[in-house]
Design an enzyme around this catalytic site. Structure first.
Site, PDB file in Angstrom:
ATOM      1  CB  CYS A   2      -0.873   0.021   1.239  1.00  0.00           C
ATOM      2  SG  CYS A   2      -1.917  -1.423   1.384  1.00  0.00           S
ATOM      3  NE  ARG A  28       5.477   1.367  -1.307  1.00  0.00           N
ATOM      4  CZ  ARG A  28       6.313   1.555  -0.309  1.00  0.00           C
ATOM      5  NH1 ARG A  28       7.436   2.185  -0.545  1.00  0.00           N
ATOM      6  NH2 ARG A  28       6.060   1.122   0.887  1.00  0.00           N
ATOM      7  CD1 TRP A  77      -0.235  -6.066  -3.113  1.00  0.00           C
ATOM      8  CD2 TRP A  77      -0.372  -6.789  -1.000  1.00  0.00           C
ATOM      9  NE1 TRP A  77       0.242  -7.358  -3.073  1.00  0.00           N
ATOM     10  CE2 TRP A  77       0.171  -7.821  -1.795  1.00  0.00           C
ATOM     11  CE3 TRP A  77      -0.544  -7.016   0.361  1.00  0.00           C
ATOM     12  CZ2 TRP A  77       0.537  -9.054  -1.266  1.00  0.00           C
ATOM     13  CZ3 TRP A  77      -0.176  -8.239   0.880  1.00  0.00           C
ATOM     14  CH2 TRP A  77       0.356  -9.248   0.073  1.00  0.00           C
ATOM     15  CG  ASN A 103       0.129   2.328   3.614  1.00  0.00           C
ATOM     16  OD1 ASN A 103      -0.879   2.368   2.932  1.00  0.00           O
ATOM     17  ND2 ASN A 103       1.287   2.852   3.241  1.00  0.00           N
ATOM     18  N   GLY A 104      -1.147  -0.940   6.552  1.00  0.00           N
ATOM     19  CA  GLY A 104      -0.951  -1.758   7.749  1.00  0.00           C
ATOM     20  C   GLY A 104      -2.181  -2.582   8.068  1.00  0.00           C
ATOM     21  CD  GLU A 485      17.943 -13.881  -5.054  1.00  0.00           C
ATOM     22  OE1 GLU A 485      17.304 -14.175  -4.040  1.00  0.00           O
ATOM     23  OE2 GLU A 485      17.608 -12.972  -5.837  1.00  0.00           O
ATOM     24  CE  LYS A 489      14.901 -12.524  -7.767  1.00  0.00           C
ATOM     25  NZ  LYS A 489      15.328 -11.593  -6.760  1.00  0.00           N
ATOM     26  CD  GLU A 492      10.893 -12.531  -6.767  1.00  0.00           C
ATOM     27  OE1 GLU A 492      10.145 -11.927  -6.004  1.00  0.00           O
ATOM     28  OE2 GLU A 492      12.134 -12.380  -6.747  1.00  0.00           O
ATOM     29  CG  HIS A 508      20.953 -36.848   2.306  1.00  0.00           C
ATOM     30  ND1 HIS A 508      21.331 -37.952   3.028  1.00  0.00           N
ATOM     31  CD2 HIS A 508      22.107 -36.218   1.948  1.00  0.00           C
ATOM     32  CE1 HIS A 508      22.653 -37.974   3.123  1.00  0.00           C
ATOM     33  NE2 HIS A 508      23.142 -36.936   2.472  1.00  0.00           N
ATOM     34  CE  LYS A 607      11.859  -3.510  -4.998  1.00  0.00           C
ATOM     35  NZ  LYS A 607      12.676  -4.685  -5.341  1.00  0.00           N
TER      36      LYS A 607
HETATM   37  C1  AGP Z   1      12.892 -10.597  -3.864  1.00  0.00           C
HETATM   38  O1  AGP Z   1      13.002 -10.591  -5.228  1.00  0.00           O
HETATM   39  C2  AGP Z   1      11.660 -10.121  -3.264  1.00  0.00           C
HETATM   40  N1  AGP Z   1      11.096  -9.017  -3.871  1.00  0.00           N
HETATM   41  C3  AGP Z   1      11.586 -10.209  -1.754  1.00  0.00           C
HETATM   42  O2  AGP Z   1      11.969 -11.488  -1.383  1.00  0.00           O
HETATM   43  C4  AGP Z   1      12.388  -9.171  -0.922  1.00  0.00           C
HETATM   44  O3  AGP Z   1      13.750  -9.389  -1.048  1.00  0.00           O
HETATM   45  C5  AGP Z   1      11.933  -9.267   0.547  1.00  0.00           C
HETATM   46  O4  AGP Z   1      10.574  -8.954   0.629  1.00  0.00           O
HETATM   47  C6  AGP Z   1      12.737  -8.394   1.470  1.00  0.00           C
HETATM   48  O5  AGP Z   1      12.586  -7.047   1.165  1.00  0.00           O
HETATM   49  P1  AGP Z   1      13.567  -5.952   1.752  1.00  0.00           P
HETATM   50  O6  AGP Z   1      14.930  -6.263   1.247  1.00  0.00           O
HETATM   51  O7  AGP Z   1      13.037  -4.660   1.236  1.00  0.00           O
HETATM   52  O8  AGP Z   1      13.513  -6.048   3.251  1.00  0.00           O
END
Ligand code: AGP
Length: 612
Positions: A2, A28, A77, A103-104, A485, A489, A492, A508, A607
Site C-alpha cells: 500500500c 510497490r 494491496w 497502510n498496515g 536466490e 527469482k 516469483e 537425501h 515490492k
Molecule cells: C525478492 O526478489 C523479493 N522481492 C523479496 O523477497 C524481498 O527481497 C523481501 O521482501 C525483502 O525485502 P527488503 O529487502 O526490502 O527487506
C-alpha cells in the site's frame, strides 16, 4: 504494498499532486487506488478504482471540479477483503466529512467494529480500515477539538498503521499518524505533504520530517506542522531534514522493463557500493558507517543476520563471507521466525538487519525485539532514511538507487558487495583473502558487463527451458545461497515451481523427483568443491535429468557432461555469487517474458512488505 500520499496547500493542486505521487508508488505493487479531496465548496469528493492509477485518473477526468487545496490518496494491496471499489481506500464516515487512508493492519478492528455497530455505525466494506473514520467521528463528536478527538481515536488502534486523514471540519489541515509503518511529512513554503515513501513527494520538496511510532501530525496549508507523541502525551519538536540523495523514481529509458534496466545497472551498482570504500593504494576498506561503533565491534563474538526473501539469501552469502574472512560465527535467520523465537542472546552478539526497502515489517519487528537487550544493531540498507536505517545503531548503505521491479536484482548485488566489505573490515586485514578480494572487487563490474553482453545466449537457454513445470537449483558452499536466490527469482516472476538444495543433499531426498521433465540448474563454477558438484550432476544425469550448468570460462569438460552450460568469467569463489546471481536473474527474466508474464509486477507480490 500500500502507498499513501497527501497534500494540503495554498494552491488548488491537491488532486494532481496525489495522482502524481500514487504513480511514483506504483512499482510497490497494488490492486486498487483511490483519492479523497476537498472541493472549494468544502465538500469531500471520493473516487476509487480497481486496477491501475490510470483508471482512477480516467474517472477524475469525468468530474467537473477536481481543484483541491487538500487531498489524500492511496494504492491498496488487499489484506482484509478482495480488491474491489468498496474495499479500496479512502474509507469514510457516514456523512463523508472524514476520509482515511491506511497502510498496515488494525488487529483489534473486530472488537472496535462491534462496539461501533452497537453505537449505530454502519459498515459498507470488508476492510479493517473502515473502523477508523467511524472511530474518529465517534471521538471527535465528544471532544472539544478535532485533534483531541482524533488523538483519542488513534490511541485505541492496535496493530500497524500509517494514516493520512482529511476532513471537512478543518479544511486547511490534514493529519498523519504512524505505528510500525513508515510515514514522512514533506514541508514546503506554502504547502505540506504526507507520504509513505519520500519518492512520492520529492519532486515537490526535499525537506522532510520522518514520523516515529505513536506520533500524530497536523500539517497545515502554509507548510507548518505540529507533532504530538500521543503515547507520552507530549509535543514533539522536530525540524525538517534535507534529503540529499536522489529519490527520483527513475525512468525506463530504452528498456522494456524495470527489471531489465536494473540488471543492466549492476556493473554501476557494484561500483557505487564499493567505490570510496576500497582504498586500493593502501589496500584498506573504509566503512564510515561503522566507525562510530568501532569499539563495540571489537567485542563482538557472534553476528545474527535477520532479513527476508532475497535479502535473507544475501545474508546467507554474508554468513559464508564473514565466517571465512573475519572468523566470526554468523547465524542467518528469517526475520519472521526470529521475532517469535526464544533464544539466548548475549551482549557479545550483534544483530545485522539487511533490507532493500528498509521498511519490511518482519525485519523491523526483529530489530524491535532486541531493543532492550543492549546489543549492537547494524543495518545493510538500500533506502536512505528508511525506518530500518534510522532504527539501527549504525550501518552501511547499499547505494543501489531506487529498485522498482518487484524482483530484487541490483539490490541483492549491492547487499552482497557491502557484506563482502563488512567481512573484510571485520577481519582487520588479517585474512589471506583480504588483498585478493579487494583486488577482485575492482574487476567485478567489467565481468558483470561481459555477462550482460551475452544476455542473448541466456535468452536462448530460457526459451529452451521455458515450458518446464519444475526446476531444481543446486550448489555447494557459496553456490548454495546462490541456488536459493536463483530458485526464488524463477518462481516469483515465472511462477514455475523451483526448489533449491545444497548439492550434497540430493541423495537425501530430492533425487527422487528427477526425471526427464525435471531440469536442474547446477552451479558448477570453479571452487575446491567442484568435483563433488560434478558427481552430483552425474547422479542427476544417470536419472535422465536435464542439467543446465553455470560454469567458469575455460571448463570445457563440463560442456560434455551437461545438456547446456553458460560460462561466467573466472573470479574468486567469494566474489562469484554476484556473477552467478546475474546469470540467474537474466535466466528468470527471459523465462518469464517468454511465458508472457508481467516481470515488473508479478502476481500476488508487493515490492515493500510492510505488514506481517
Ligand atoms: C525478492 O526478489 C523479493 N522481492 C523479496 O523477497 C524481498 O527481497 C523481501 O521482501 C525483502 O525485502 P527488503 O529487502 O526490502 O527487506
Amino acid at each position: 504494498m500500500c502507498g499513501i500520499v497527501g497534500y494540503v496547500g495554498q494552491k488548488q493542486v491537491g488532486s494532481e499532486v496525489v495522482i502524481e505521487g500514487l504513480r511514483a508508488l506504483e512499482y510497490r505493487g497494488y490492486d486498487s487506488a483511490g483519492i479523497a479531496f476537498l472541493r472549494s465548496d468544502k465538500t469531500l469528493c471520493l473516487e476509487k478504482a480497481v486496477g491501475r492509477v490510470q483508471n482512477l485518473e480516467g474517472q477524475l477526468e469525468q468530474i467537473d471540479d477536481t481543484k483541491a487545496t487538500a487531498a489524500i490518496g492511496h494504492t491498496r494491496w488487499a489484506t482484509h477483503g478482495a480488491p474491489t471499489v468498496g474495499n479500496a481506500h479512502p474509507h469514510y464516515n457516514a456523512d463523508r466529512s472524514i476520509a482515511v487512508t491506511h497502510n498496515g493492519i488494525i488487529e483489534n478492528y473486530l472488537e472496535l467494529k462491534q462496539e461501533l455497530e452497537a453505537a449505530g455505525y454502519e459498515f459498507v466494506s470488508e476492510t479493517d480500515t473502515e473502523v477508523i473514520p467511524h472511530l474518529i467521528e465517534f471521538h471527535t463528536n465528544r471532544s472539544k477539538t478535532f485533534i483531541s478527538g482524533l488523538e483519542k481515536a488513534i490511541s485505541r488502534l492496535r496493530g500497524a498503521y500509517a494514516l493520512a486523514i482529511v476532513t471537512t471540519k478543518t479544511p486547511d489541515t490534514i493529519y498523519a499518524a504512524r505505528l510500525s509503518s513508515p510515514l514522512v511529512l514533506g514541508i514546503a513554503k506554502s504547502a505540506a505533504y504526507i507520504a509513505s515513501d519520500p519518492m512520492a513527494i520529492t519532486s515537490h520538496t526535499k525537506d522532510v520530517v520522518y514520523l516515529n511510532d505513536y506520533e500524530l501530525a497536523a500539517v497545515h496549508k502554509d507548510g507548518s506542522y505540529d507533532i504530538r507523541d500521543y503515547k507520552r502525551a507530549q509535543t514533539v519538536n522536530r525540524k525538517a531534514e534535507r534529503l540529499e540523495h536522489n529519490h527520483a523514481s527513475g525512468e525506463l529509458g530504452n528498456y522494456e522493463h524495470f527489471m531489465l534496466k536494473e540488471m543492466h545497472e549492476i556493473p554501476d551498482t557494484i561500483r557505487a557500493a564499493t567505490q570510496g570504500r576500497i582504498r586500493p593504494d593502501s589496500n584498506t576498506v573504509k566503512l564510515g558507517g561503522l566507525e562510530s561503533v568501532a569499539d563495540q565491534l571489537r567485542f563482538i563474538d557472534r553476528i545474527v543476520i535477520v532479513a527476508c526473501g532475497t535479502s535473507y539469501y544475501a545474508g546467507l552469502v554474508g554468513e559464508y563471507l564473514i565466517e571465512e574472512i573475519a572468523g566470526i560465527p554468523v547465524e542467518v535467520q528469517l526475520a519472521s521466525e526470529f521475532k517469535y523465537r526464544n533464544e539466548p542472546f548475549s551482549r557479545g552478539t550483534a544483530l545485522l538487519a539487511i533490507s532493500q526497502s528498509g521498511e519490511t515489517a518482519d525485519t523491523i519487528a526483529a530489530l524491535k525485539k532486541v531493543e532492550n537487550y543492549g546489543v549492537l544493531r547494524l543495518g545493510v540498507v538500500n533506502a536512505v532514511g528508511s525506518t530500518i536505517a534510522r532504527m539501527t545503531d549504525s550501518g552501511v548503505y547499499c547505494h543501489a538507487g531506487p529498485e522498482q521491479a518487484v524482483a530484487s536484482t541490483k539490490a541483492f548485488v549491492a547487499q552482497v558487495s557491502v557484506l563482502t566489505l563488512i567481512a573484510l573490515h571485520l577481519s582487520g586485514g588479517n585474512s589471506p583473502l583480504y588483498k585478493p578480494i579487494l583486488h577482485e572487487l575492482e574487476h567485478l563490474p567489467a565481468k558483470a558487463e561481459s555477462i550482460l553482453a551475452q544476455a542473448k545466449d541466456i535468452e536462448k537457454l530460457a526459451h529452451k527451458y521455458k515450458d518446464a513445470r519444475d526446476f531444481l537449483f543446486i550448489g555447494r558452499n557459496y553456490g548454495y545461497p546462490c541456488a536459493l536466490e536463483g530458485a526464488l527469482k524463477l518462481k516469483e516472476i515465472s511462477y514455475i515451481h523451483a526448489e533449491a538444495y545444497a548439492a550434497g543433499e540430493m541423495k537425501h531426498g530430492p533425487l527422487a523427483m528427477i526425471d526427464e521433465n525435471f531440469p536442474t540448474l547446477a552451479i558448477a563454477t570453479d571452487s575446491p568443491l567442484l568435483e563433488k558438484t560434478i558427481s552430483n550432476i552425474q547422479e542427476i544425469k544417470a536419472r535422465k535429468g536435464l542439467v543446465l550448468a553455470i560454469a567458469t570460462e575455460g571448463n570445457k569438460d563440463i560442456k560434455r557432461l551437461v545438456s547446456d552450460a553458460f560460462y561466467i568469467p573466472g573470479s574468486l569463489e567469494q566474489t562469484q555469487p554476484i556473477l552467478i546471481a546475474l546469470v540467474e536473474m537474466l535466466f528468470a527474466y527471459y523465462v518469464a517474458i517468454a511465458n508472457g508474464h508481467n516481470v515488473d509486477r508479478p502476481r500476488n507480490l508487493a515490492k515493500s512488505v510492510t505488514v506481517e
